[in-house]
Design an enzyme around this catalytic site. Structure first.
Site, PDB file in Angstrom:
ATOM      1  N   CYS A  70      38.400  42.816  43.155  1.00 49.56           N
ATOM      2  CA  CYS A  70      39.318  41.916  41.843  1.00 49.56           C
ATOM      3  C   CYS A  70      38.806  41.903  40.151  1.00 49.56           C
ATOM      4  O   CYS A  70      39.849  41.456  39.299  1.00 49.56           O
ATOM      5  CB  CYS A  70      38.899  40.678  42.138  1.00 49.56           C
TER       6      CYS A  70
ATOM      7  N   CYS B 293      33.911  37.098  46.896  1.00 49.26           N
ATOM      8  CA  CYS B 293      33.006  37.047  46.092  1.00 49.26           C
ATOM      9  C   CYS B 293      31.829  37.041  46.335  1.00 49.26           C
ATOM     10  O   CYS B 293      31.005  36.904  45.195  1.00 49.26           O
ATOM     11  CB  CYS B 293      33.942  35.727  45.467  1.00 49.26           C
TER      12      CYS B 293
HETATM   13 FE1  FES Z   1      37.319  38.081  41.685  1.00 43.41          FE
HETATM   14 FE2  FES Z   1      36.121  35.611  43.415  1.00 43.41          FE
HETATM   15  S1  FES Z   1      37.856  36.683  42.019  1.00 43.41           S
HETATM   16  S2  FES Z   1      35.144  37.671  42.286  1.00 43.41           S
END
Ligand code: FES
Length: 211
Positions: free
Chosen positions: A36, A107
């Site tokens: 992400c 995450c």
């Molecule tokens: Fe990036 Fe949770 S979506 S750390």
């Protein structure tokens, strides 16, 4: 609004424990998630004799799951030895939070990598046996894979920004394809130095920018 999180996660998200940077940490690490592009920093203080983590804090540039996992891993790691803290897994952290949505597993992986990175940083600085490998081009390349190219949200190696790596008699020489006066050159230089400079057999890191 209904959140996809249970009460424990929400509580840690709203009132994260041990949050913030730390003055003169014994070990620290900033890790980025390839999934992400978010980041987390973890700082630790370690008792030099017992190798127990006496203090720990984190800063998250990630989502609610990452903040909650960062919070819970600091609670789980505090008071543990480095060896014990290394064994904390993202699954245990997620379980301690009562579970995270499957899509949010990365995450918690990011938070745990931050903790492990801070421990490795401590071990590398102190030349502890587990990290006493010689610094080679491959070791440097691995470290550079942890430095984000802010223009792409991926690491420096994958985005082909690193043109040359040379390691000779304790001096690491890097060639990075970016104009020296580019807006991100200074921050990249700082992060690269942070990842490599402290390695036990590295005396100097020279970074040249081309382009
Ligand atoms: Fe990036 Fe949770 S979506 S750390």
């Amino acid at each position: 609004m209904t959140f996809p999180y249970n009460d424990i996660v929400l509580e840690h998200f709203k009132n994260p424990r041990n949050v913030g940077s730390m003055e003169k940490p014994d070990g620290k690490s900033t890790e980025g998630s390839p999934a992400c592009g978010d980041m987390v920093s973890v700082y630790i203080k370690v008792d030099p004799d017992t190798k127990i983590i006496t203090d720990i804090s984190f800063e998250s540039y990630g989502c609610a799951s990452n903040i909650a996992t960062g919070s819970i891993i600091t609670e789980m790691a505090k008071g543990k030895t480095l060896e014990e803290a290394k064994k904390i897994t993202w699954k245990e952290a997620s379980q301690a939070l009562g579970g995270l949505p499957a899509i949010k597993a990365h995450c918690s992986v990011l938070a745990v990598e931050g903790l492990r990175g801070a421990i490795t940083n401590y071990e590398e600085k102190h030349g502890l046996s587990a990290s006493r490998e010689a610094t080679t081009v491959e070791v440097v390349r691995k470290k550079l894979k942890k430095v984000m190219n802010p223009m792409m949200g991926l690491d420096l190696v994958t985005t082909n920004l690193v043109k040359e790596i040379e390691v000779k008699e304790g001096v690491v020489h890097l060639l990075i394809e970016l104009p020296e006066n580019h807006q991100f050159s200074a921050v990249i230089k700082e992060e690269v130095k942070e990842k490599i400079e402290h390695l036990w057999d590295v005396k100097n890191v020279i970074i040249d920018f081309v382009g």
